[in-house]
Design a protein around this motif. Structure first.
Motif, PDB file in Angstrom:
ATOM      1  N   ARG A 148      33.456  37.223  42.559  1.00 30.49           N
ATOM      2  CA  ARG A 148      33.390  38.688  42.629  1.00 30.49           C
ATOM      3  C   ARG A 148      34.753  39.338  42.447  1.00 30.49           C
ATOM      4  O   ARG A 148      34.851  40.452  41.925  1.00 30.49           O
ATOM      5  N   ASP A 149      35.800  38.654  42.894  1.00 34.76           N
ATOM      6  CA  ASP A 149      37.154  39.197  42.752  1.00 34.76           C
ATOM      7  C   ASP A 149      37.727  38.959  41.358  1.00 34.76           C
ATOM      8  O   ASP A 149      38.883  39.327  41.087  1.00 34.76           O
ATOM      9  N   GLY A 150      36.958  38.331  40.487  1.00 34.58           N
ATOM     10  CA  GLY A 150      37.397  38.110  39.121  1.00 34.58           C
ATOM     11  C   GLY A 150      38.361  36.962  38.938  1.00 34.58           C
ATOM     12  O   GLY A 150      38.990  36.832  37.879  1.00 34.58           O
ATOM     13  N   LYS A 151      38.483  36.091  39.939  1.00 36.91           N
ATOM     14  CA  LYS A 151      39.450  34.996  39.859  1.00 36.91           C
ATOM     15  C   LYS A 151      39.088  33.970  38.786  1.00 36.91           C
ATOM     16  O   LYS A 151      39.969  33.263  38.279  1.00 36.91           O
ATOM     17  N   LEU A 152      37.795  33.874  38.452  1.00 33.78           N
ATOM     18  CA  LEU A 152      37.380  32.941  37.403  1.00 33.78           C
ATOM     19  C   LEU A 152      37.291  33.626  36.042  1.00 33.78           C
ATOM     20  O   LEU A 152      37.005  32.969  35.035  1.00 33.78           O
ATOM     21  N   GLU A 285      31.733  27.954  35.779  1.00 40.44           N
ATOM     22  CA  GLU A 285      32.924  28.098  34.955  1.00 40.44           C
ATOM     23  C   GLU A 285      33.030  29.528  34.453  1.00 40.44           C
ATOM     24  O   GLU A 285      32.016  30.169  34.136  1.00 40.44           O
ATOM     25  N   GLY A 286      34.264  29.993  34.398  1.00 41.63           N
ATOM     26  CA  GLY A 286      34.556  31.294  33.816  1.00 41.63           C
ATOM     27  C   GLY A 286      35.655  31.176  32.791  1.00 41.63           C
ATOM     28  O   GLY A 286      36.193  30.090  32.552  1.00 41.63           O
ATOM     29  N   ALA A 287      36.021  32.290  32.188  1.00 41.57           N
ATOM     30  CA  ALA A 287      37.043  32.279  31.135  1.00 41.57           C
ATOM     31  C   ALA A 287      38.424  31.930  31.679  1.00 41.57           C
ATOM     32  O   ALA A 287      39.302  31.507  30.919  1.00 41.57           O
ATOM     33  N   GLN A 288      38.609  32.066  33.014  1.00 43.29           N
ATOM     34  CA  GLN A 288      39.936  31.838  33.587  1.00 43.29           C
ATOM     35  C   GLN A 288      39.967  30.807  34.709  1.00 43.29           C
ATOM     36  O   GLN A 288      41.008  30.599  35.345  1.00 43.29           O
ATOM     37  N   GLY A 289      38.842  30.157  34.978  1.00 40.68           N
ATOM     38  CA  GLY A 289      38.841  29.185  36.064  1.00 40.68           C
ATOM     39  C   GLY A 289      37.456  28.652  36.337  1.00 40.68           C
ATOM     40  O   GLY A 289      36.485  28.996  35.636  1.00 40.68           O
ATOM     41  N   ALA A 290      37.347  27.815  37.358  1.00 37.43           N
ATOM     42  CA  ALA A 290      36.059  27.175  37.654  1.00 37.43           C
ATOM     43  C   ALA A 290      36.021  26.767  39.121  1.00 37.43           C
ATOM     44  O   ALA A 290      37.069  26.571  39.758  1.00 37.43           O
ATOM     45  N   VAL A 291      34.805  26.612  39.657  1.00 33.61           N
ATOM     46  CA  VAL A 291      34.605  26.087  41.002  1.00 33.61           C
ATOM     47  C   VAL A 291      33.454  25.102  40.977  1.00 33.61           C
ATOM     48  O   VAL A 291      32.545  25.203  40.141  1.00 33.61           O
ATOM     49  N   VAL A 303      38.475  23.955  43.131  1.00 35.88           N
ATOM     50  CA  VAL A 303      38.812  25.173  42.383  1.00 35.88           C
ATOM     51  C   VAL A 303      39.761  24.795  41.253  1.00 35.88           C
ATOM     52  O   VAL A 303      40.780  24.126  41.476  1.00 35.88           O
ATOM     53  N   PHE A 304      39.419  25.223  40.036  1.00 34.96           N
ATOM     54  CA  PHE A 304      40.240  24.911  38.862  1.00 34.96           C
ATOM     55  C   PHE A 304      40.944  26.168  38.370  1.00 34.96           C
ATOM     56  O   PHE A 304      40.321  27.206  38.166  1.00 34.96           O
ATOM     57  N   CYS A 305      42.264  26.053  38.180  1.00 30.67           N
ATOM     58  CA  CYS A 305      43.069  27.084  37.537  1.00 30.67           C
ATOM     59  C   CYS A 305      43.796  26.439  36.358  1.00 30.67           C
ATOM     60  O   CYS A 305      44.315  25.324  36.488  1.00 30.67           O
ATOM     61  N   PRO A 306      43.825  27.092  35.204  1.00 28.32           N
ATOM     62  CA  PRO A 306      44.438  26.471  34.023  1.00 28.32           C
ATOM     63  C   PRO A 306      45.864  25.997  34.248  1.00 28.32           C
ATOM     64  O   PRO A 306      46.279  24.966  33.710  1.00 28.32           O
ATOM     65  N   ASP A 307      46.637  26.710  35.062  1.00 28.71           N
ATOM     66  CA  ASP A 307      48.045  26.346  35.268  1.00 28.71           C
ATOM     67  C   ASP A 307      48.225  25.210  36.264  1.00 28.71           C
ATOM     68  O   ASP A 307      49.214  24.468  36.199  1.00 28.71           O
ATOM     69  N   ASP A 308      47.266  25.073  37.200  1.00 27.50           N
ATOM     70  CA  ASP A 308      47.452  24.123  38.297  1.00 27.50           C
ATOM     71  C   ASP A 308      46.454  22.967  38.302  1.00 27.50           C
ATOM     72  O   ASP A 308      46.584  22.043  39.108  1.00 27.50           O
TER      73      ASP A 308
END
Length: 390
Positions: A148-152, A285-291, A303-308
């Protein structure tokens, strides 16, 4: 000053005992809310079960007649924990008496019956709640916050599965769950309802579906093969001999789904699979991350972040509801704790005189998804989900 809400429970099998325990625990775990349930009356057609529940949980009285629960003027909440085929009659009676209703999923035997149950309760103006308890896991709640916060970013994929081989033994007896007359659908109502609810909870409305089904074990021993007992027939109760009867609903369902927001995904459930015990899991999965989450490790979220890359997050007091149970990160919650959260959320909605979620409206949305999947079994084509575009 505490607000006390009178509760009556119908059906004192395993789920009825879980609900009763949850109402009692909610007053302790959420003591700061000043809301508590008072267990007034429990009902079961087997008197021994009803009597044992009274003594075990402190109900003031017990009965073998479900009508007595609804007729009791002190009862504000009617909690229904019986097989699916009984739900419509019970909800109609409770709504007519202006009692609020908690009903275990999938509420009705099919979409038509669920729609009737939702309409009756809504027109009576009573508050409702449904047992989609996995929503309340702190890590699931946190996953929803991230989405909901757009983190993904924009959600692109949802995959959910509930693989639990509780009926993988061909000698598991033909309880009501295996008979369309009593349960409606098979693994669809039992397990797919949870997966469909979670998909709607995390990824939003489903617009179109196409699915398939299979009944792998087509005949099972009759319940009469078991020695007579006051205990309810468990999911995996097995008989060594006895006459076989036809299984009349499905063991397996798989479906592809298209969400209204453009995301795509899949839902898969099975009750006869080997190896899997309670593999209830999802990936978003989203355009900027995944859970990703799995109930067998419900206190963890990947939790997946492209940078980390992937990070394993462990539930702690900073996450929703955790601190009501444990003060330390990594000291995990269990299944009964989710039911306790659920009971509190329902009681809170009554105290605040507002309809909470998930209620019968959410159950109907799930039923419409499952109904469209069932239509696709017959047509072998994509089906629109009623109301799925919003």
């Amino acid at each position: 000053m505490k607000q006390t809400i009178g509760v009556g429970v119908i059906g004192m099998g395993w789920m009825g005992t879980v609900h009763s325990r949850a109402y009692l625990a909610a007053a302790d775990r959420f003591h700061d809310s000043a809301i508590q349930a008072k267990l007034l009356i429990c009902a079961d057609e087997v008197e021994e079960r009803a009597k044992e529940a009274k003594e075990r949980f402190g109900f003031e009285t017990y009965t073998t007649r479900w009508q007595d629960v609804i007729a009791d003027p002190r009862v504000q909440v009617v909690n229904i924990a019986t097989p699916n085929y009984m739900h419509l009659e019970f909800v109609k009676a409770a709504a007519a008496a202006r009692k609020h209703v908690f009903c275990e999923k999938p509420v009705g035997k099919d979409a038509r019956e669920t729609a009737e149950i939702e309409r009756v309760a809504r027109e009576a103006g009573v508050l409702t709640f449904v047992g989609y308890n996995y929503r309340w896991a702190p890590m699931v709640q946190y996953a929803r916050q991230l989405i909901r916060d757009g983190k993904l970013g924009k959600v692109t994929h949802f995959r959910g599965r509930f693989l639990a081989g509780y009926a993988s033994n061909p000698q598991t007896v033909l309880s009501w769950r295996f008979q369309r007359e009593f349960s409606g659908s098979g693994v669809s109502g039992d397990l797919l309802s949870h997966v469909a609810d979670m998909s709607l909870f995390l990824a939003g409305p489903i617009q179109q579906v196409v699915g398939n089904r299979e009944t792998f074990i087509k005949r099972r021993p009759s319940v009469a093969s078991l020695a007579q007992s006051a205990a309810p027939v468990a999911h995996s109760a097995a008989a060594t001999s006895g006459p076989l009867q036809d299984v009349t609903n499905e063991d397996y369902v798989g479906a592809l789904v298209r969400f209204a927001n453009g995301a795509h995904g899949s839902l898969e459930v099975c009750r006869v699979i080997q190896g899997h015990k309670c593999d209830w899991s999802f990936e978003v999965e989203g355009a900027q991350g995944a859970v990703s989450w799995n109930f067998e490790r419900m206190n963890e979220l990947n939790v997946f972040c492209p940078d980390d890359g992937y990070t394993r997050i462990v539930s702690g007091p900073a996450h929703p509801f955790h601190a009501h149970f444990n003060p330390a990160t990594g000291t995990g919650l269990g299944y009964d704790d989710l039911k306790t959260i659920e009971a509190h959320q329902f009681l809170k909605s009554i105290a605040e005189k507002r309809q909470g979620e998930p209620g019968f409206g959410e159950a109907l949305r799930v039923a419409k998804v499952m109904g469209a999947i069932e239509r696709s079994w017959e047509t072998q084509s994509w089906q629109d989900v009623e109301g799925g575009s919003s």
